[in-house]
Design an enzyme around this catalytic site. Structure first.
Site, PDB file in Angstrom:
ATOM      1  N   GLY A   1       0.586  -1.469   0.176  1.00  0.00           N
ATOM      2  CA  GLY A   1       0.297  -0.089  -0.181  1.00  0.00           C
ATOM      3  C   GLY A   1       1.107   1.048  -0.004  1.00  0.00           C
ATOM      4  CB  ALA A   2       2.850   3.097  -2.617  1.00  0.00           C
ATOM      5  N   GLY A   3      -0.192   4.753  -0.292  1.00  0.00           N
ATOM      6  CA  GLY A   3      -0.540   5.560   0.046  1.00  0.00           C
ATOM      7  C   GLY A   3      -0.119   6.306   0.527  1.00  0.00           C
TER       8      GLY A   3
ATOM      9  CG  HIS B   1      -6.987   2.356  16.020  1.00  0.00           C
ATOM     10  ND1 HIS B   1      -6.283   3.631  16.408  1.00  0.00           N
ATOM     11  CD2 HIS B   1      -6.755   2.742  14.581  1.00  0.00           C
ATOM     12  CE1 HIS B   1      -6.814   4.421  15.621  1.00  0.00           C
ATOM     13  NE2 HIS B   1      -6.688   3.829  14.675  1.00  0.00           N
TER      14      HIS B   1
ATOM     15  CG  ASP C   1      -0.536   1.510  -4.087  1.00  0.00           C
ATOM     16  OD1 ASP C   1      -0.647   1.257  -3.612  1.00  0.00           O
ATOM     17  OD2 ASP C   1      -2.429   1.054  -4.953  1.00  0.00           O
TER      18      ASP C   1
ATOM     19  CG  ASN D   1      -8.176   1.981  10.850  1.00  0.00           C
ATOM     20  OD1 ASN D   1      -8.252   1.317  11.862  1.00  0.00           O
ATOM     21  ND2 ASN D   1      -8.112   2.516  10.417  1.00  0.00           N
TER      22      ASN D   1
ATOM     23  NE  ARG E   1     -11.923   6.715  10.992  1.00  0.00           N
ATOM     24  CZ  ARG E   1     -12.288   7.617  11.205  1.00  0.00           C
ATOM     25  NH1 ARG E   1     -13.435   7.170  12.332  1.00  0.00           N
ATOM     26  NH2 ARG E   1     -11.376   7.307  12.546  1.00  0.00           N
TER      27      ARG E   1
ATOM     28  CG  ASN F   1      -9.505  -1.598   4.269  1.00  0.00           C
ATOM     29  OD1 ASN F   1      -9.930  -1.826   3.176  1.00  0.00           O
ATOM     30  ND2 ASN F   1      -9.886  -1.270   5.029  1.00  0.00           N
TER      31      ASN F   1
ATOM     32  NE  ARG G   1      -9.624   4.356  13.656  1.00  0.00           N
ATOM     33  CZ  ARG G   1      -9.712   5.470  14.931  1.00  0.00           C
ATOM     34  NH1 ARG G   1     -11.089   5.520  15.572  1.00  0.00           N
ATOM     35  NH2 ARG G   1      -9.380   6.175  15.146  1.00  0.00           N
TER      36      ARG G   1
END
Ligand SMILES: NC(=O)c1ccc[n+]([C@@H]2O[C@H](COP(=O)([O-])OP(=O)(O)OC[C@H]3O[C@@H](n4cnc5c(N)ncnc54)[C@H](O)[C@@H]3O)[C@@H](O)[C@H]2O)c1
Length: 308
Positions: free
Chosen positions: A9-11, A175, A33, A120, A82, A95, A88
């Site tokens: 995940g390269a966000g 969390h 990604d 999340n 989100r 996810n 979440r």
């Protein structure tokens, strides 16, 4: 020997984690990604920044898991963030699929890796990782507590006008909005927060901490927080690679600690080269224990939805 850390995940959080990690010159980095060109572009840009700060690590971007071969640590940030108004928990089904694939694919190339999870709903995604990968609990750690505690530390430091370095806060539990900021164990240069702050100000800080992620989501309008979550990842990676035995709040698999079993949950965790070294148990009073139990119920509901 050089270390290798792959970030799936390269966000916003993934790329920012790479940034904080490269600055610390801890390991060669790989960003993976599904978006074509994006991880390659961000990696090249980061690689080109390193001569300016004099750091020698390699940063590689890829759409292919082969690039992660031989990683010491896999960080999973892939997934949806989100949007305003979402919790979440709303991200769970989508996810879960993404995290499952990331775990299965990375394990083929790095069977000994330690996993740090950010996606999340965090505690459920860490649980999924351990089960899907059939991993020992030492090798799966979820990031939440360093971030939640850092938010609280920032709010306390702003309120009192003291250095963030003097403020120590411990936010435990799941969390989410049911997280448990432990005011009795948190302190400013050794003075407990419930002594140094009037009750109404302390309650306001606790409430702002619980909703800290939502506050940023509301301001950004698209996407969620990334600087603070990413630096928390960097601190965990550093603790592991340098075998620091650093105690941080983190989401780990409980086997009876705090009277809780078979869930990932935020507790003080000692991190070293093997991953989780030990769970530290605080003495809790009745109301703290009840708050943690309520938070645990919430996490268990999410875990049940995974239908593993
Ligand atoms: N635990 C925490 O404290 C914390 C803090 C912030 C964000 N988060 C969570 O982290 C996740 C990522 O947040 P972000 O802000 O970086 O989001 P983002 O949208 O900026 O980045 C997510 C990236 O994942 C990629 N992706 C999606 N499916 C993929 C797949 N199958 N394989 C590889 N990559 C894939 C996307 O292309 C995107 O680039 C979200 O779930 C967010 O809620 C957790």
């Amino acid at each position: 020997m050089r270390h290798k850390v792959s970030i799936i995940g390269a966000g916003m959080t993934g790329a920012t984690s790479a940034h904080w990690l490269a600055e610390r010159e801890l390991a060669d980095l790989v960003l993976v990604d599904i978006v074509e060109g994006m991880p390659q572009g961000k990696s090249l840009d980061l690689q080109e920044a390193l001569p300016v700060i004099g750091k020698d690590v390699s940063v590689v971007g890829s759409n292919d898991y082969e690039a992660t071969e031989g990683s010491d640590i896999i960080v999973i940030t892939a997934g949806l963030p989100r949007k305003p108004g979402m919790s979440r928990d709303d991200l769970l089904a989508k996810n879960a699929e993404i995290v499952r694939t990331a775990v299965e694919e990375t394990l083929k190339h790095s069977p000994e890796a330690i996993y740090i999870i950010l996606t999340n709903p965090l505690d459920a995604m860490a649980y999924l990782t351990m089960k899907v990968g059939d991993l020992p609990r030492e090798r799966v750690i979820g990031q939440a507590g360093i971030l939640d505690s850092a938010r609280m530390r920032a709010f306390v430091a702003m309120e009192l006008g003291v250095s963030v370095e003097n403020v120590h806060c411990y936010v435990l539990g799941g969390h989410g909005d049911s997280m448990v900021p432990l005011t009795r164990h948190s302190n400013v240069a050794g003075v407990p927060l419930d002594v140094i702050l009037p009750a109404d100000r302390l309650e306001a800080i606790v409430e702002r901490t619980r909703k800290g992620g939502g506050e940023i989501v509301g301001l950004l309008k698209s996407g969620s927080a990334f600087y603070a979550p990413a630096v928390a990842i960097a601190q965990m990676v550093e603790a592991i690679l340098k075998d620091k035995n650093l105690i941080v709040p983190a989401s780990v698999y409980l086997q009876g600690e705090y009277g809780l079993k078979d869930l990932f949950f935020g507790v003080p965790a000692q991190l070293g080269r093997q991953g989780l070294v030990k769970v530290i148990e605080y003495e809790l009073n009745e109301s703290e224990r009840k708050a943690l139990e309520a938070s645990a119920e919430h996490v268990k509901t999410n875990i049940a939805k995974l239908a593993l």
